[in-house]
Write a protein that holds these residues in place. Structure first.
Motif, PDB file in Angstrom:
ATOM      1  N   ARG A  10       0.798  -1.167  -0.192  1.00  0.00           N
ATOM      2  CA  ARG A  10      -0.115   0.022   0.182  1.00  0.00           C
ATOM      3  C   ARG A  10       0.994   1.481  -0.002  1.00  0.00           C
ATOM      4  N   TYR A  12       1.242   5.327   0.496  1.00  0.00           N
ATOM      5  CA  TYR A  12       0.399   6.389   1.353  1.00  0.00           C
ATOM      6  C   TYR A  12       1.045   7.937   0.906  1.00  0.00           C
ATOM      7  N   THR A  24       6.332   8.916  -2.209  1.00  0.00           N
ATOM      8  CA  THR A  24       5.387   7.992  -1.531  1.00  0.00           C
ATOM      9  C   THR A  24       5.968   7.642  -0.095  1.00  0.00           C
ATOM     10  N   TYR A  26       5.536   3.970   1.776  1.00  0.00           N
ATOM     11  CA  TYR A  26       4.695   2.654   1.358  1.00  0.00           C
ATOM     12  C   TYR A  26       4.987   1.381   2.478  1.00  0.00           C
ATOM     13  N   ARG A  27       4.186   0.506   2.491  1.00  0.00           N
ATOM     14  CA  ARG A  27       4.262  -0.441   3.370  1.00  0.00           C
ATOM     15  C   ARG A  27       3.967  -1.653   2.564  1.00  0.00           C
ATOM     16  N   TRP A  92       8.755  -1.025   5.389  1.00  0.00           N
ATOM     17  CA  TRP A  92       8.386   0.334   5.076  1.00  0.00           C
ATOM     18  C   TRP A  92       9.283   1.178   4.302  1.00  0.00           C
ATOM     19  N   GLU A 143      -1.272   3.015  11.392  1.00  0.00           N
ATOM     20  CA  GLU A 143      -1.418   4.593  11.638  1.00  0.00           C
ATOM     21  C   GLU A 143      -0.343   5.058  12.505  1.00  0.00           C
ATOM     22  N   LEU A 146       2.808   5.442  10.451  1.00  0.00           N
ATOM     23  CA  LEU A 146       2.662   6.636   9.528  1.00  0.00           C
ATOM     24  C   LEU A 146       2.957   7.857  10.319  1.00  0.00           C
ATOM     25  N   SER A 280      -1.506   6.126  -7.690  1.00  0.00           N
ATOM     26  CA  SER A 280      -0.897   7.457  -7.890  1.00  0.00           C
ATOM     27  C   SER A 280      -0.784   7.853  -9.178  1.00  0.00           C
ATOM     28  N   ARG A 297      -5.693  10.055  -0.915  1.00  0.00           N
ATOM     29  CA  ARG A 297      -5.677  11.070   0.127  1.00  0.00           C
ATOM     30  C   ARG A 297      -4.681  11.029   1.103  1.00  0.00           C
ATOM     31  N   VAL A 299      -1.842  11.121   4.078  1.00  0.00           N
ATOM     32  CA  VAL A 299      -1.750  10.644   5.546  1.00  0.00           C
ATOM     33  C   VAL A 299      -1.961  11.767   6.763  1.00  0.00           C
TER      34      VAL A 299
END
Length: 306
Positions: A10, A12, A24, A26-27, A92, A143, A146, A280, A297, A299
């Motif tokens: 994903r 972010y 970005t 990313y995880r 990450w 969360e 991030l 993206s 969106r 973070v």
């Protein structure tokens, strides 16, 4: 026969106040069957910080330089692919745009171009040590992770960046497919060629000519990776003079021929590129805008939980 590998990744986008510095966050959760490992190849890219929990990563450059058992991998901007081998892990990643490198790393990018470093041992990356501990050894909470990333970089957000406006202008120009020569780049930036050369080496890692070659190549490679039905002849960027020129670039940047690359499995990069393109609009970070690469969106930039 390679072991089965599944990848859940994903991306972010950073919060608005940090978007101009990063591609970005990313995880990725990588699962390899039977305790095995898989090998793939990272393409030329901007600088990255990667933090790994689980199976550490082994890396090898085209020139044969190897590093093993890394958990905090720090890379400068690259012009050549890097092979890596990894097993089941959580990863990450933080992609640094050229302006982000200038602001948060600060070392001349050309001194670390095509360099892979153990971030936990290289003093260049010492300011990321506390973030590495949080992302590698901390709880598995998306969360919270991030928030820790945003909190860490916001602490340095007010530090000035030399040549910020020129870095942004150069970056905007080199991602434009209509800018194909150094003279066109210099005209677009509206600065002396020596100034553009200096800023490119310090913030981007390479000369303007090599940066434009990399962009042309990455546009072609990305087209093929996202739609192999095009074949190479259909994926080659229109600014190439002929297929032979593309093949020469491919050997230089990837260390193999297009045919060899197409025949090589890409269990991790294929999944990354497809998902990145979906969220993206740019499948690789070298095609990202200097305003930040992701359209999803952003973070939240809240401080991490105590």
């Amino acid at each position: 026969m390679s072991p089965e590998c599944t990848v859940a990744v994903r991306f972010y986008p950073p919060p608005p106040e940090l978007q101009r510095y990063f591609t970005t966050f990313y995880r990725a959760d990588i699962a390899v069957s039977d305790g095995g490992k898989v090998t793939d190849q990272v393409q030329p890219e901007w600088a990255n910080l990667r933090f790994i929990t689980g199976s550490p990563i082994n890396t090898e450059t085209i020139g044969g330089d190897r590093l093993s058992d890394l958990r905090f991998v720090a890379t400068g901007p690259s012009m050549q692919a890097v092979r890596f081998t990894i097993g089941t892990c959580r990863l990450w990643g933080i992609g640094l745009l050229p302006l982000g490198w200038a602001k948060f790393v600060g070392a001349p990018a050309d001194a670390l171009a095509d360099v892979i470093a153990d971030g936990s041992a290289d003093p260049t990356f010492a300011r990321f040590a506390s973030l590495a501990r949080t992302l590698i050894d901390g709880p598995d909470d998306v969360e919270q992770s991030l928030a820790a990333i945003c909190h860490h970089f916001n602490a340095y957000r007010n530090e000035p960046v030399v040549d910020e406006a020129r870095i942004l202008a150069i970056h905007e120009a080199i991602i434009d497919p209509d800018v194909d020569t150094v003279s066109e780049l210099v005209a677009r930036v509206d600065a002396a060629q020596r100034t553009v050369e200096r800023v490119c080496h310090r913030a981007f890692g390479f000369s303007p000519k090599r940066l434009l070659r990399r962009q042309r190549f990455m546009r072609s490679l990305t087209q093929f990776m996202l739609d192999p039905s095009l074949k190479w002849i259909g994926a080659i960027d229109g600014s190439y003079h002929d297929q032979a020129q593309f093949v020469r670039d491919f050997r230089e940047f990837m260390g193999m021929t297009p045919r060899e690359y197409a025949a090589t499995p890409h269990p991790i990069l294929g999944a990354f590129m497809r998902e990145r393109a979906r969220v993206s609009g740019a499948a690789v970070q070298t095609l990202d805008s200097p305003a930040g690469g992701a359209n999803a969106r952003p973070v939240a930039a809240a401080p991490p939980s105590p």
